[in-house]
Design an enzyme around this catalytic site. Structure first.
Site, PDB file in Angstrom:
ATOM      1  CG  ASN A   1     -27.044  70.646  38.325  1.00  0.00           C
ATOM      2  OD1 ASN A   1     -28.022  70.131  38.752  1.00  0.00           O
ATOM      3  ND2 ASN A   1     -27.162  71.873  37.848  1.00  0.00           N
TER       4      ASN A   1
ATOM      5  CB  CYS B   1     -22.563  67.496  34.499  1.00  0.00           C
ATOM      6  SG  CYS B   1     -22.070  68.795  33.646  1.00  0.00           S
TER       7      CYS B   1
ATOM      8  CD  GLU C   1     -25.843  64.965  32.124  1.00  0.00           C
ATOM      9  OE1 GLU C   1     -25.391  65.878  32.980  1.00  0.00           O
ATOM     10  OE2 GLU C   1     -26.499  65.655  31.252  1.00  0.00           O
TER      11      GLU C   1
ATOM     12  CB  CYS D   1     -22.210  69.316  28.798  1.00  0.00           C
ATOM     13  SG  CYS D   1     -20.914  68.518  30.069  1.00  0.00           S
TER      14      CYS D   1
ATOM     15  CB  CYS E   1     -22.014  64.633  30.667  1.00  0.00           C
ATOM     16  SG  CYS E   1     -21.840  65.559  32.024  1.00  0.00           S
TER      17      CYS E   1
HETATM   18  N1  THU Z   1     -25.373  70.831  33.530  1.00  0.00           N
HETATM   19  C1  THU Z   1     -25.542  69.507  33.844  1.00  0.00           C
HETATM   20  O1  THU Z   1     -25.718  69.140  35.181  1.00  0.00           O
HETATM   21  N2  THU Z   1     -25.429  68.578  32.699  1.00  0.00           N
HETATM   22  C2  THU Z   1     -25.231  69.070  31.503  1.00  0.00           C
HETATM   23  O2  THU Z   1     -24.996  67.937  30.563  1.00  0.00           O
HETATM   24  C3  THU Z   1     -25.325  70.272  31.163  1.00  0.00           C
HETATM   25  C4  THU Z   1     -24.904  71.101  32.327  1.00  0.00           C
HETATM   26  C5  THU Z   1     -25.206  71.560  34.897  1.00  0.00           C
HETATM   27  C6  THU Z   1     -23.832  72.293  35.096  1.00  0.00           C
HETATM   28  C7  THU Z   1     -24.225  73.452  35.828  1.00  0.00           C
HETATM   29  O3  THU Z   1     -24.503  73.334  37.286  1.00  0.00           O
HETATM   30  C8  THU Z   1     -25.619  73.697  35.118  1.00  0.00           C
HETATM   31  O4  THU Z   1     -26.011  72.986  34.327  1.00  0.00           O
HETATM   32  C9  THU Z   1     -25.402  75.240  33.935  1.00  0.00           C
HETATM   33  O5  THU Z   1     -24.441  74.768  33.032  1.00  0.00           O
END
Ligand code: THU
Length: 137
Positions: A39, A50, A52, A83, A86
């Protein structure tokens, strides 16, 4: 799958998450090769991308379009699932979402797995959309 999980654990170290402090690493197998993502946050919070999705973008710019498997590493317990945004982006590159295994792990060694079809049932795939002649899919 073990090599993919190892790559996701390694990728977690590369996260840029000074705001949430939630470090996420991802590794995806696409067209036979592994691509990492992490991320990348921004002071303008909504511009965060994110892990992914950064992995998918790395794969696509390397010329890979066929999503085979996904691994994610966070510090969450139980291990967190991708999320909604993603899930939609992963679906774009899954030939058969019921065959794409998504595994999430944490440093404590906990593990959860789903198929992409379970994570985004009846998702919008764009298959109904007209295809341009140079479509790589
Ligand atoms: N985040 C991800 O990298 N992947 C996900 O599927 C959920 C959330 C990151 C986004 C942000 O930088 C942190 O997690 C908090 O939401």
């Amino acid at each position: 799958m073990n090599d993919l999980i190892a790559q996701a654990i390694d990728a977690q170290r590369k996260a840029y998450a000074p705001y949430s402090k939630f470090h996420v690493g991802a590794a995806i197998r696409m067209s036979g090769a592994i691509y990492q993502g992490a991320n990348v946050e921004n002071a303008s919070y909504s511009l965060t991308v994110c892990a992914e999705r950064t992995a998918i973008f790395a794969a696509v710019i390397a010329g890979a379009f066929d999503l085979e498997a996904v691994a994610v590493c966070t510090n969450a317990s139980p291990p967190s699932s991708p999320c909604g945004a993603c899930r939609q982006v992963l679906l774009e590159f899954a030939r058969d979402p019921s065959q794409v295994i998504v595994t999430s792990v944490n440093p404590a060694g906990e593990q959860r797995s789903w198929t992409l079809a379970q994570l985004i049932p009846d998702g919008f795939s764009g298959r109904e959309l007209p295809r341009p002649p140079d479509d790589p899919r």
